[in-house]
Each structure stands twice: as structure tokens, then as C-alpha cells.
Motif scaffolding. Structure first.
Motif, PDB file in Angstrom:
ATOM      1  N   PRO A  95       0.502  -1.201   0.224  1.00 55.77           N
ATOM      2  CA  PRO A  95      -0.476   0.106  -0.032  1.00 55.77           C
ATOM      3  C   PRO A  95       0.781   1.256   0.116  1.00 55.77           C
ATOM      4  CG  PRO A  95      -0.725  -0.558   2.141  1.00 55.77           C
ATOM      5  CD  PRO A  95       0.495  -1.519   1.123  1.00 55.77           C
ATOM      6  N   VAL A  96       0.207   1.970  -0.736  1.00 51.59           N
ATOM      7  CA  VAL A  96       0.862   3.452  -0.353  1.00 51.59           C
ATOM      8  C   VAL A  96       0.297   4.861   0.220  1.00 51.59           C
ATOM      9  CG1 VAL A  96       2.223   5.068  -2.012  1.00 51.59           C
ATOM     10  CG2 VAL A  96       1.935   3.311  -3.042  1.00 51.59           C
ATOM     11  N   ALA A  97       0.695   5.650   0.659  1.00 52.45           N
ATOM     12  CA  ALA A  97       0.586   6.970   1.752  1.00 52.45           C
ATOM     13  C   ALA A  97       1.170   8.299   1.199  1.00 52.45           C
ATOM     14  CB  ALA A  97      -0.007   6.654   3.114  1.00 52.45           C
ATOM     15  N   GLY A  98       0.641   8.530   1.498  1.00 55.15           N
ATOM     16  CA  GLY A  98       1.473  10.361   1.602  1.00 55.15           C
ATOM     17  C   GLY A  98       2.660  10.902   2.441  1.00 55.15           C
ATOM     18  N   VAL A  99       3.647  11.217   2.182  1.00 56.42           N
ATOM     19  CA  VAL A  99       4.707  11.187   3.179  1.00 56.42           C
ATOM     20  C   VAL A  99       4.202  12.403   3.816  1.00 56.42           C
ATOM     21  CG1 VAL A  99       6.494  10.502   2.047  1.00 56.42           C
ATOM     22  CG2 VAL A  99       6.143  13.003   1.312  1.00 56.42           C
ATOM     23  N   SER A 100       5.419  13.385   4.769  1.00 56.97           N
ATOM     24  CA  SER A 100       4.445  14.455   5.993  1.00 56.97           C
ATOM     25  C   SER A 100       4.707  15.269   5.260  1.00 56.97           C
ATOM     26  CB  SER A 100       4.713  14.022   6.676  1.00 56.97           C
ATOM     27  OG  SER A 100       6.377  14.552   6.708  1.00 56.97           O
ATOM     28  N   ASP A 101       3.719  16.487   5.314  1.00 61.95           N
ATOM     29  CA  ASP A 101       4.442  17.868   4.706  1.00 61.95           C
ATOM     30  C   ASP A 101       5.921  18.452   4.874  1.00 61.95           C
ATOM     31  OD1 ASP A 101       2.081  18.148   3.636  1.00 61.95           O
ATOM     32  OD2 ASP A 101       1.111  19.326   5.166  1.00 61.95           O
ATOM     33  N   ALA A 102       6.171  17.657   6.001  1.00 65.48           N
ATOM     34  CA  ALA A 102       7.819  17.992   6.752  1.00 65.48           C
ATOM     35  C   ALA A 102       8.768  17.652   5.595  1.00 65.48           C
ATOM     36  CB  ALA A 102       7.823  18.290   8.067  1.00 65.48           C
ATOM     37  N   GLU A 103       8.311  16.633   5.551  1.00 62.09           N
ATOM     38  CA  GLU A 103       9.515  15.589   4.664  1.00 62.09           C
ATOM     39  C   GLU A 103       9.531  15.896   3.548  1.00 62.09           C
ATOM     40  OE1 GLU A 103       9.552  10.375   5.580  1.00 62.09           O
ATOM     41  OE2 GLU A 103       7.454  11.393   5.791  1.00 62.09           O
ATOM     42  N   ALA A 104       8.161  16.266   3.067  1.00 60.78           N
ATOM     43  CA  ALA A 104       8.315  17.178   1.593  1.00 60.78           C
ATOM     44  C   ALA A 104       8.574  17.839   0.834  1.00 60.78           C
ATOM     45  CB  ALA A 104       6.604  16.739   1.431  1.00 60.78           C
ATOM     46  N   ASP A 105       8.709  18.720   1.918  1.00 59.81           N
ATOM     47  CA  ASP A 105       9.129  20.331   2.203  1.00 59.81           C
ATOM     48  C   ASP A 105      10.805  20.186   2.268  1.00 59.81           C
ATOM     49  OD1 ASP A 105       6.323  21.392   2.453  1.00 59.81           O
ATOM     50  OD2 ASP A 105       6.517  22.635   4.525  1.00 59.81           O
ATOM     51  N   GLU A 106      11.544  19.125   2.748  1.00 56.72           N
ATOM     52  CA  GLU A 106      12.603  19.572   3.591  1.00 56.72           C
ATOM     53  C   GLU A 106      13.410  18.392   1.663  1.00 56.72           C
ATOM     54  OE1 GLU A 106      15.678  16.682   6.472  1.00 56.72           O
ATOM     55  OE2 GLU A 106      13.784  16.276   6.416  1.00 56.72           O
ATOM     56  N   TYR A 107      12.771  17.862   1.466  1.00 56.36           N
ATOM     57  CA  TYR A 107      13.155  17.230   0.029  1.00 56.36           C
ATOM     58  C   TYR A 107      12.864  18.193  -1.446  1.00 56.36           C
ATOM     59  CZ  TYR A 107      14.147  15.112  -3.986  1.00 56.36           C
ATOM     60  OH  TYR A 107      14.432  14.579  -5.528  1.00 56.36           O
ATOM     61  N   TYR A 108      11.630  18.597  -0.861  1.00 58.72           N
ATOM     62  CA  TYR A 108      11.344  20.193  -2.038  1.00 58.72           C
ATOM     63  C   TYR A 108      13.002  20.803  -1.922  1.00 58.72           C
ATOM     64  CZ  TYR A 108       9.827  22.508  -5.682  1.00 58.72           C
ATOM     65  OH  TYR A 108       9.616  24.354  -6.082  1.00 58.72           O
ATOM     66  N   ALA A 109      12.807  21.560  -0.972  1.00 59.35           N
ATOM     67  CA  ALA A 109      14.396  22.860  -0.773  1.00 59.35           C
ATOM     68  C   ALA A 109      15.610  21.762  -0.986  1.00 59.35           C
ATOM     69  CB  ALA A 109      13.977  22.829   0.723  1.00 59.35           C
ATOM     70  N   SER A 110      15.984  20.732  -1.463  1.00 56.66           N
ATOM     71  CA  SER A 110      17.100  20.021  -1.686  1.00 56.66           C
ATOM     72  C   SER A 110      17.226  20.236  -2.595  1.00 56.66           C
ATOM     73  CB  SER A 110      17.221  18.598  -1.136  1.00 56.66           C
ATOM     74  OG  SER A 110      16.760  17.620  -1.375  1.00 56.66           O
ATOM     75  N   ARG A 111      15.960  20.348  -3.829  1.00 60.93           N
ATOM     76  CA  ARG A 111      15.627  20.059  -5.212  1.00 60.93           C
ATOM     77  C   ARG A 111      16.903  21.309  -5.771  1.00 60.93           C
ATOM     78  NH1 ARG A 111      11.115  19.592  -7.742  1.00 60.93           N
ATOM     79  NH2 ARG A 111      12.354  17.408  -9.292  1.00 60.93           N
ATOM     80  N   PRO A 112      17.109  21.382  -7.512  1.00 59.66           N
ATOM     81  CA  PRO A 112      18.159  22.502  -7.292  1.00 59.66           C
ATOM     82  C   PRO A 112      17.035  23.507  -7.698  1.00 59.66           C
ATOM     83  CG  PRO A 112      18.707  20.376  -8.829  1.00 59.66           C
ATOM     84  CD  PRO A 112      17.650  19.879  -7.372  1.00 59.66           C
ATOM     85  N   ARG A 113      17.035  25.184  -7.894  1.00 59.82           N
ATOM     86  CA  ARG A 113      16.077  25.921  -8.071  1.00 59.82           C
ATOM     87  C   ARG A 113      15.640  25.525  -9.324  1.00 59.82           C
ATOM     88  NH1 ARG A 113      15.271  30.902  -6.174  1.00 59.82           N
ATOM     89  NH2 ARG A 113      13.838  32.336  -7.706  1.00 59.82           N
ATOM     90  N   GLY A 114      16.199  25.415 -10.422  1.00 61.24           N
ATOM     91  CA  GLY A 114      15.614  24.887 -11.897  1.00 61.24           C
ATOM     92  C   GLY A 114      14.239  23.544 -11.523  1.00 61.24           C
ATOM     93  N   SER A 115      14.685  22.491 -10.686  1.00 55.68           N
ATOM     94  CA  SER A 115      13.813  21.911 -10.956  1.00 55.68           C
ATOM     95  C   SER A 115      12.181  22.207  -9.845  1.00 55.68           C
ATOM     96  CB  SER A 115      14.051  20.727 -10.263  1.00 55.68           C
ATOM     97  OG  SER A 115      16.019  20.532 -10.573  1.00 55.68           O
ATOM     98  N   ARG A 116      13.264  23.113  -8.562  1.00 54.49           N
ATOM     99  CA  ARG A 116      11.818  23.994  -7.980  1.00 54.49           C
ATOM    100  C   ARG A 116      11.226  24.294  -9.675  1.00 54.49           C
ATOM    101  NH1 ARG A 116      14.486  26.078  -3.590  1.00 54.49           N
ATOM    102  NH2 ARG A 116      16.682  26.011  -4.704  1.00 54.49           N
ATOM    103  N   VAL A 117      11.636  25.567  -9.983  1.00 52.59           N
ATOM    104  CA  VAL A 117      10.475  26.507 -10.805  1.00 52.59           C
ATOM    105  C   VAL A 117       9.836  25.769 -11.714  1.00 52.59           C
ATOM    106  CG1 VAL A 117      10.256  28.232 -12.457  1.00 52.59           C
ATOM    107  CG2 VAL A 117      12.008  27.819 -10.450  1.00 52.59           C
ATOM    108  N   GLY A 118      10.634  24.503 -12.009  1.00 54.89           N
ATOM    109  CA  GLY A 118      10.510  23.552 -13.365  1.00 54.89           C
ATOM    110  C   GLY A 118       8.451  22.555 -12.683  1.00 54.89           C
TER     111      GLY A 118
END
Length: 198
Positions: A95-118
Motif C-alpha cells: 500500500p502507498v500513502a503520502g509522506v508528511s508535509d515536513a518530509e515533502a518540504d525538506e526534500y523539495y528544498a534540496s532540489r536544484p532551483r530550476g527543478s523547483r521552478v519546473g
């Protein structure tokens, strides 16, 4: 001949994953993700594993994409890792469930700026008139967030597959492969390991 050295499939996976990171030329963390819609029609694509621990296997995406929509109505999926250089495969189901907002925020912040804009510019899986339309959207969001932090879009997050089955496959001569299945009826239940015919 391959024989698992542990009763813990996560420990076995981490061992094989370390081997893959040392031998695969590109993206040892690439995995096929198979999902299905409410009618059971399957769909598969390659995504990247971003975290694995005793809770399961995590990946990130636009939740309004085809896979996101399918997981909304049918929150069960399968993963397949194939490490060609090692002649190994690992299959995972659960089964699959969503990660927490904190986890998503942490990983998103680690992505290159261009990927975040994309992530803001792409309406993933929806029809696109032409490439200039996409590039125009990128330029618009680059201008909007010029000199600012790029926040995580509300429709961009992660999922974690909690495995109920993990199968390890090692190629063998004359197709006499080694296959070991770890299975459990539910999260938290003890794992049972058994050898399978090739």
C-alpha cells in the motif's frame, strides 16, 4: 548461488543497493513504479527512489499526474529495481500513502532551483500545445520568484510504499535463478522468507 544473510529485507535491500550504487553507471535508484486506476488498468513508468527505511520506499512527484490520480483511487503499487550490471532485480509490492508535509518540504528544498521552478511550470501528464508554451511558463515562474525562495507547490509531494512483499532475484546460469521472497500480511507483522522456483 545467492543466499540471504539476514531475515530483514530492508537490510538485504540496503546491501544490494550499495552494490548497485558502486556498479551502475547511471541512476542506481531508478525503479519502475506500477500503479492502476479504479478499473484495475495498469500503468508503469520509471521514477527515482529518494529514501528507504523501515517505513518503506519513498518517491516524489506532482500529485495531479497520472500516477498521483491513480494512487488517489487505488493506493496500492509495485516497484521493480533492475540492476543490469549486477544481474539482479528487486520487486516490491504494498500500500502507498503520502509522506508528511515536513518530509515533502525538506526534500523539495534540496532540489536544484530550476527543478523547483519546473514543478510550478509543468502541469504534469496534461496535454501540452508545444515546447514554447512550457518554456513560457518556466520564464513566468522564474520572474515571479526572482530573488525569492521557490515554495513547494500544493500539488507536489511524496509517497511512501509500505512493503508487504519484497522479492530478491539473482540471475543464474541456464536460467536457474535464485529467488527469495520476504512477505508479511500487514505492516508490523513479522516477515516470512521463502525460496521460490526460478
Amino acid at each position: 548461488m545467492f543466499e540471504p544473510k539476514t531475515d530483514d529485507p530492508f537490510e538485504q535491500f540496503r546491501s544490494w543497493f550499495a552494490d548497485a550504487e558502486a556498479s551502475e553507471p547511471n541512476d542506481a535508484n531508478a525503479m519502475t513504479l506500477a500503479t492502476a486506476d479504479s478499473d484495475g488498468r495498469p500503468s508503469a513508468r520509471i521514477v527515482l527512489l529518494k529514501d528507504v527505511d523501515a517505513r518503506g520506499f519513498a518517491f516524489y512527484t506532482n500529485t495531479e499526474s497520472q500516477k498521483g490520480r491513480q494512487l488517489e483511487v487505488n493506493p496500492f503499487a509495485a516497484l521493480c529495481f533492475h540492476w543490469k550490471s549486477l544481474r539482479r532485480q528487486v520487486r516490491v509490492e504494498g500500500p502507498v500513502a503520502g509522506v508528511s508535509d515536513a518530509e515533502a518540504d525538506e526534500y523539495y528544498a534540496s532540489r536544484p532551483r530550476g527543478s523547483r521552478v519546473g514543478a510550478w511550470a509543468s502541469q504534469q501528464s496534461r496535454p501540452l500545445a508545444d515546447r514554447p508554451t512550457l518554456l513560457s511558463a518556466v520564464a513566468r515562474f522564474e520572474a515571479e520568484y526572482d530573488g525569492k525562495d521557490v515554495p513547494r507547490p500544493p500539488y507536489w509531494s511524496g509517497y511512501r510504499l509500505t512493503p508487504l512483499r519484497i522479492e530478491f532475484w539473482q540471475d543464474g546460469e541456464f536460467r536457474l535463478h535464485d529467488r527469495f521472497l520476504y512477505s508479511r500480511p500487514s505492516d508490523g507483522a513479522p516477515w516470512v522468507m521463502q525460496r521460490l522456483f526460478p
